[in-house]
Design a protein around this motif. Sequence first.
Motif, PDB file in Angstrom:
ATOM      1  N   GLU A   1      43.515 146.608   7.833  1.00 58.42           N
ATOM      2  CA  GLU A   1      44.502 147.531   8.378  1.00 58.42           C
ATOM      3  C   GLU A   1      44.063 148.995   8.339  1.00 58.42           C
ATOM      4  N   ALA A   2      43.193 149.341   7.397  1.00 55.10           N
ATOM      5  CA  ALA A   2      42.741 150.735   7.257  1.00 55.10           C
ATOM      6  C   ALA A   2      41.275 150.726   6.864  1.00 55.10           C
ATOM      7  N   PRO A   3      40.387 150.360   7.790  1.00 59.15           N
ATOM      8  CA  PRO A   3      38.971 150.164   7.450  1.00 59.15           C
ATOM      9  C   PRO A   3      38.253 151.419   6.970  1.00 59.15           C
ATOM     10  N   GLY A   4      38.791 152.609   7.275  1.00 50.11           N
ATOM     11  CA  GLY A   4      38.127 153.834   6.871  1.00 50.11           C
ATOM     12  C   GLY A   4      38.572 154.379   5.524  1.00 50.11           C
ATOM     13  N   ILE A   5      39.633 153.819   4.975  1.00 51.02           N
ATOM     14  CA  ILE A   5      40.143 154.290   3.687  1.00 51.02           C
ATOM     15  C   ILE A   5      39.114 154.011   2.595  1.00 51.02           C
ATOM     16  N   GLN A   6      38.880 155.001   1.742  1.00 52.62           N
ATOM     17  CA  GLN A   6      37.947 154.851   0.622  1.00 52.62           C
ATOM     18  C   GLN A   6      38.733 154.747  -0.681  1.00 52.62           C
ATOM     19  N   PHE A   7      38.422 153.721  -1.470  1.00 56.95           N
ATOM     20  CA  PHE A   7      39.098 153.526  -2.754  1.00 56.95           C
ATOM     21  C   PHE A   7      38.152 153.880  -3.896  1.00 56.95           C
TER      22      PHE A   7
END
Length: 257
Positions: A63-69
Amino acid sequence: MVLTPLGESLAKPVRDVLLQVQAITTTRPCFDPLTSNRKIAIEASDYVMNIFLSEVVKVAWEEAPGIQFDLRLVSTNSRENLDSGDIELLLVPDFFNAPDHPSEALFEDTFSSVVWAGNAEVGARISEKQYLAMGHVAVQWGSGQLVSIEEEFMLKHGIKRRREIVAPSFTLLPRLLVGTDRIATLHTRLATSLAEHYPLRVVHCPVQIPRIVETMQWHRYQERDPAISWIRQLFKRVAGSLSSPQEPPPARGRKKR
Protein backbone atom coordinates in the motif's frame (compact mmCIF):
# COMPACT_ATOMS: atom_id res chain seq x y z
CA MET A 1 30.26 24.22 30.73
CA VAL A 2 27.17 23.73 32.88
CA LEU A 3 23.68 25.12 32.36
CA THR A 4 22.55 27.76 34.83
CA PRO A 5 19.31 27.08 36.75
CA LEU A 6 17.55 29.41 34.31
CA GLY A 7 18.99 27.48 31.35
CA GLU A 8 17.81 24.19 32.83
CA SER A 9 14.32 25.58 33.40
CA LEU A 10 14.13 26.75 29.77
CA ALA A 11 15.32 23.49 28.21
CA LYS A 12 11.96 21.71 28.05
CA PRO A 13 9.82 24.75 27.03
CA VAL A 14 12.29 25.63 24.26
CA ARG A 15 12.37 22.02 23.05
CA ASP A 16 8.56 21.95 22.97
CA VAL A 17 8.47 25.14 20.90
CA LEU A 18 11.00 23.71 18.44
CA LEU A 19 9.01 20.48 18.15
CA GLN A 20 5.82 22.43 17.46
CA VAL A 21 7.60 24.42 14.75
CA GLN A 22 8.99 21.19 13.29
CA ALA A 23 5.53 19.62 13.26
CA ILE A 24 4.05 22.65 11.51
CA THR A 25 6.79 22.93 8.86
CA THR A 26 7.13 19.22 8.04
CA THR A 27 3.48 18.17 8.08
CA ARG A 28 1.84 18.17 4.66
CA PRO A 29 -1.93 18.71 4.35
CA CYS A 30 -2.23 15.71 2.04
CA PHE A 31 -0.67 12.28 2.33
CA ASP A 32 -0.59 9.76 -0.50
CA PRO A 33 0.77 6.41 0.71
CA LEU A 34 1.45 5.29 -2.86
CA THR A 35 3.89 8.12 -3.55
CA SER A 36 5.19 9.09 -0.11
CA ASN A 37 8.81 8.36 0.87
CA ARG A 38 8.30 9.40 4.50
CA LYS A 39 10.67 7.84 7.03
CA ILE A 40 8.98 6.60 10.22
CA ALA A 41 11.08 5.80 13.30
CA ILE A 42 9.48 3.21 15.60
CA GLU A 43 10.68 1.69 18.86
CA ALA A 44 9.36 -1.68 20.02
CA SER A 45 10.49 -4.95 21.59
CA ASP A 46 11.70 -7.80 19.41
CA TYR A 47 8.47 -9.60 20.38
CA VAL A 48 6.37 -6.82 18.82
CA MET A 49 8.66 -6.68 15.79
CA ASN A 50 8.31 -10.41 15.17
CA ILE A 51 4.60 -10.81 15.80
CA PHE A 52 3.20 -7.46 14.72
CA LEU A 53 5.55 -5.14 12.83
CA SER A 54 6.64 -7.93 10.48
CA GLU A 55 3.02 -8.06 9.31
CA VAL A 56 2.75 -4.27 9.18
CA VAL A 57 5.67 -3.90 6.78
CA LYS A 58 4.20 -6.57 4.49
CA VAL A 59 0.96 -4.62 4.13
CA ALA A 60 2.85 -1.33 3.80
CA TRP A 61 4.98 -2.81 1.01
CA GLU A 62 1.77 -3.19 -1.01
CA GLU A 63 0.00 0.00 0.00
CA ALA A 64 2.91 2.40 0.61
CA PRO A 65 6.00 1.02 -1.16
CA GLY A 66 8.04 4.19 -0.62
CA ILE A 67 7.57 4.43 3.13
CA GLN A 68 10.79 3.81 5.07
CA PHE A 69 10.62 2.12 8.47
CA ASP A 70 13.41 2.77 10.96
CA LEU A 71 12.83 0.02 13.55
CA ARG A 72 14.64 0.34 16.87
CA LEU A 73 14.63 -1.85 19.97
CA VAL A 74 12.91 -0.44 23.03
CA SER A 75 15.26 0.85 25.71
CA THR A 76 15.33 2.77 28.97
CA ASN A 77 15.31 5.96 26.86
CA SER A 78 12.25 5.10 24.76
CA ARG A 79 9.86 7.53 26.43
CA GLU A 80 12.44 10.31 26.25
CA ASN A 81 13.01 9.50 22.56
CA LEU A 82 9.30 9.96 21.87
CA ASP A 83 9.16 13.14 23.92
CA SER A 84 12.15 14.64 22.08
CA GLY A 85 10.77 13.75 18.65
CA ASP A 86 13.59 11.32 17.92
CA ILE A 87 10.97 8.67 17.09
CA GLU A 88 7.44 9.00 15.74
CA LEU A 89 5.87 5.92 17.30
CA LEU A 90 6.43 3.88 20.44
CA LEU A 91 4.93 0.40 20.77
CA VAL A 92 5.01 -0.77 24.37
CA PRO A 93 2.82 -2.38 27.06
CA ASP A 94 0.25 0.02 28.51
CA PHE A 95 2.04 0.40 31.84
CA PHE A 96 5.17 1.72 30.05
CA ASN A 97 3.38 4.52 28.20
CA ALA A 98 4.85 8.01 28.15
CA PRO A 99 2.41 10.04 30.29
CA ASP A 100 2.37 13.22 28.18
CA HIS A 101 1.44 11.68 24.83
CA PRO A 102 -1.70 10.03 23.41
CA SER A 103 -1.93 6.26 23.15
CA GLU A 104 -4.23 3.56 21.87
CA ALA A 105 -4.44 -0.15 22.62
CA LEU A 106 -3.49 -2.46 19.74
CA PHE A 107 -3.71 -6.08 20.86
CA GLU A 108 -3.46 -8.39 23.87
CA ASP A 109 -1.48 -11.55 24.52
CA THR A 110 -1.07 -14.18 27.22
CA PHE A 111 2.01 -15.98 28.50
CA SER A 112 3.17 -19.55 27.94
CA SER A 113 6.35 -21.49 28.59
CA VAL A 114 8.63 -23.27 26.11
CA VAL A 115 11.07 -26.15 26.52
CA TRP A 116 13.27 -28.08 24.14
CA ALA A 117 11.26 -30.75 22.33
CA GLY A 118 13.79 -33.34 23.50
CA ASN A 119 13.37 -32.45 27.18
CA ALA A 120 12.31 -35.77 28.74
CA GLU A 121 11.73 -34.19 32.16
CA VAL A 122 8.69 -32.22 31.01
CA GLY A 123 5.51 -33.83 29.73
CA ALA A 124 2.57 -32.18 28.00
CA ARG A 125 1.87 -30.20 31.17
CA ILE A 126 3.94 -28.91 34.05
CA SER A 127 3.22 -28.18 37.72
CA GLU A 128 4.18 -24.95 39.46
CA LYS A 129 6.59 -26.84 41.73
CA GLN A 130 8.41 -28.35 38.77
CA TYR A 131 8.37 -25.03 36.92
CA LEU A 132 10.03 -23.15 39.78
CA ALA A 133 12.62 -25.88 40.30
CA MET A 134 13.83 -25.77 36.71
CA GLY A 135 16.60 -23.60 35.30
CA HIS A 136 15.13 -20.56 33.55
CA VAL A 137 16.18 -18.37 30.64
CA ALA A 138 14.99 -14.80 31.25
CA VAL A 139 15.05 -11.65 29.13
CA GLN A 140 16.29 -8.19 30.09
CA TRP A 141 17.27 -5.08 28.13
CA GLY A 142 19.40 -2.03 28.73
CA SER A 143 22.05 -3.67 30.90
CA GLY A 144 19.36 -5.25 33.01
CA GLN A 145 17.47 -2.03 33.70
CA LEU A 146 14.39 -3.19 31.77
CA VAL A 147 12.98 -6.59 32.72
CA SER A 148 10.32 -8.56 30.87
CA ILE A 149 6.75 -8.50 32.14
CA GLU A 150 6.75 -12.02 33.55
CA GLU A 151 10.00 -11.28 35.40
CA GLU A 152 8.56 -8.08 36.88
CA PHE A 153 5.39 -9.95 37.90
CA MET A 154 7.33 -12.66 39.71
CA LEU A 155 9.60 -10.20 41.46
CA LYS A 156 6.58 -8.18 42.60
CA HIS A 157 4.86 -11.28 44.03
CA GLY A 158 7.95 -12.81 45.58
CA ILE A 159 8.00 -15.80 43.22
CA LYS A 160 11.54 -17.14 43.08
CA ARG A 161 12.86 -19.09 40.10
CA ARG A 162 16.38 -20.13 39.23
CA ARG A 163 17.57 -17.88 36.42
CA GLU A 164 20.49 -19.65 34.76
CA ILE A 165 20.69 -17.41 31.67
CA VAL A 166 19.67 -13.80 31.06
CA ALA A 167 19.31 -12.93 27.36
CA PRO A 168 18.94 -9.53 25.63
CA SER A 169 16.05 -10.62 23.35
CA PHE A 170 13.20 -13.11 23.10
CA THR A 171 14.31 -14.37 19.70
CA LEU A 172 17.52 -15.73 21.23
CA LEU A 173 15.59 -18.08 23.50
CA PRO A 174 15.39 -21.08 21.11
CA ARG A 175 19.17 -21.32 20.74
CA LEU A 176 19.56 -21.10 24.51
CA LEU A 177 16.94 -23.79 25.20
CA VAL A 178 17.60 -26.44 22.54
CA GLY A 179 19.69 -29.30 23.91
CA THR A 180 19.04 -28.36 27.56
CA ASP A 181 16.43 -29.01 30.27
CA ARG A 182 15.86 -25.29 30.80
CA ILE A 183 12.56 -23.44 30.42
CA ALA A 184 11.57 -19.94 29.29
CA THR A 185 8.35 -17.96 29.66
CA LEU A 186 7.22 -15.54 26.98
CA HIS A 187 4.24 -14.25 25.04
CA THR A 188 2.01 -17.04 23.72
CA ARG A 189 1.95 -15.81 20.12
CA LEU A 190 5.74 -15.64 19.95
CA ALA A 191 6.11 -18.98 21.77
CA THR A 192 3.84 -20.62 19.18
CA SER A 193 5.70 -18.98 16.30
CA LEU A 194 9.12 -20.04 17.58
CA ALA A 195 7.91 -23.61 18.07
CA GLU A 196 7.00 -23.72 14.38
CA HIS A 197 10.61 -23.00 13.41
CA TYR A 198 12.65 -24.64 16.18
CA PRO A 199 12.45 -27.97 18.06
CA LEU A 200 10.51 -26.46 20.95
CA ARG A 201 7.38 -27.49 22.84
CA VAL A 202 4.89 -24.97 24.23
CA VAL A 203 3.45 -25.79 27.66
CA HIS A 204 1.01 -24.00 29.94
CA CYS A 205 2.74 -21.62 32.36
CA PRO A 206 1.54 -22.65 35.85
CA VAL A 207 2.16 -19.14 37.21
CA GLN A 208 -0.86 -16.99 36.37
CA ILE A 209 0.68 -13.94 34.73
CA PRO A 210 -1.81 -11.19 33.72
CA ARG A 211 -2.47 -10.61 30.04
CA ILE A 212 -0.31 -8.01 28.33
CA VAL A 213 -1.88 -5.06 26.45
CA GLU A 214 0.37 -3.65 23.73
CA THR A 215 -0.26 -0.03 22.80
CA MET A 216 0.94 2.52 20.26
CA GLN A 217 1.93 6.04 21.19
CA TRP A 218 2.62 9.07 19.04
CA HIS A 219 3.82 12.58 19.88
CA ARG A 220 1.04 14.95 20.89
CA TYR A 221 2.29 17.48 18.32
CA GLN A 222 1.78 14.91 15.54
CA GLU A 223 -1.84 14.23 16.44
CA ARG A 224 -2.98 15.69 13.10
CA ASP A 225 -0.06 14.61 10.94
CA PRO A 226 -1.78 12.73 8.05
CA ALA A 227 1.17 10.37 7.59
CA ILE A 228 1.18 9.35 11.25
CA SER A 229 -2.61 9.06 11.18
CA TRP A 230 -2.37 6.69 8.20
CA ILE A 231 0.26 4.56 9.96
CA ARG A 232 -1.92 4.42 13.08
CA GLN A 233 -4.86 3.20 11.02
CA LEU A 234 -2.61 0.62 9.37
CA PHE A 235 -1.51 -0.58 12.82
CA LYS A 236 -5.13 -0.94 13.91
CA ARG A 237 -6.02 -2.93 10.79
CA VAL A 238 -3.12 -5.33 11.23
CA ALA A 239 -3.80 -5.68 14.96
CA GLY A 240 -7.40 -6.56 14.17
CA SER A 241 -6.26 -9.32 11.83
CA LEU A 242 -4.09 -11.09 14.42
CA SER A 243 -5.38 -14.48 15.47
CA SER A 244 -6.11 -15.12 19.15
CA PRO A 245 -3.23 -16.58 21.18
CA GLN A 246 -3.63 -20.35 21.51
CA GLU A 247 -2.67 -21.31 25.05
CA PRO A 248 -1.79 -24.95 25.87
CA PRO A 249 -4.02 -26.68 28.46
CA PRO A 250 -3.17 -26.28 32.17
CA ALA A 251 -1.83 -29.08 34.39
CA ARG A 252 -4.20 -31.62 35.89
CA GLY A 253 -3.35 -33.97 38.69
CA ARG A 254 0.16 -35.33 39.14
CA LYS A 255 2.67 -34.63 36.43
CA LYS A 256 5.88 -36.25 35.39
CA ARG A 257 8.86 -34.99 37.37
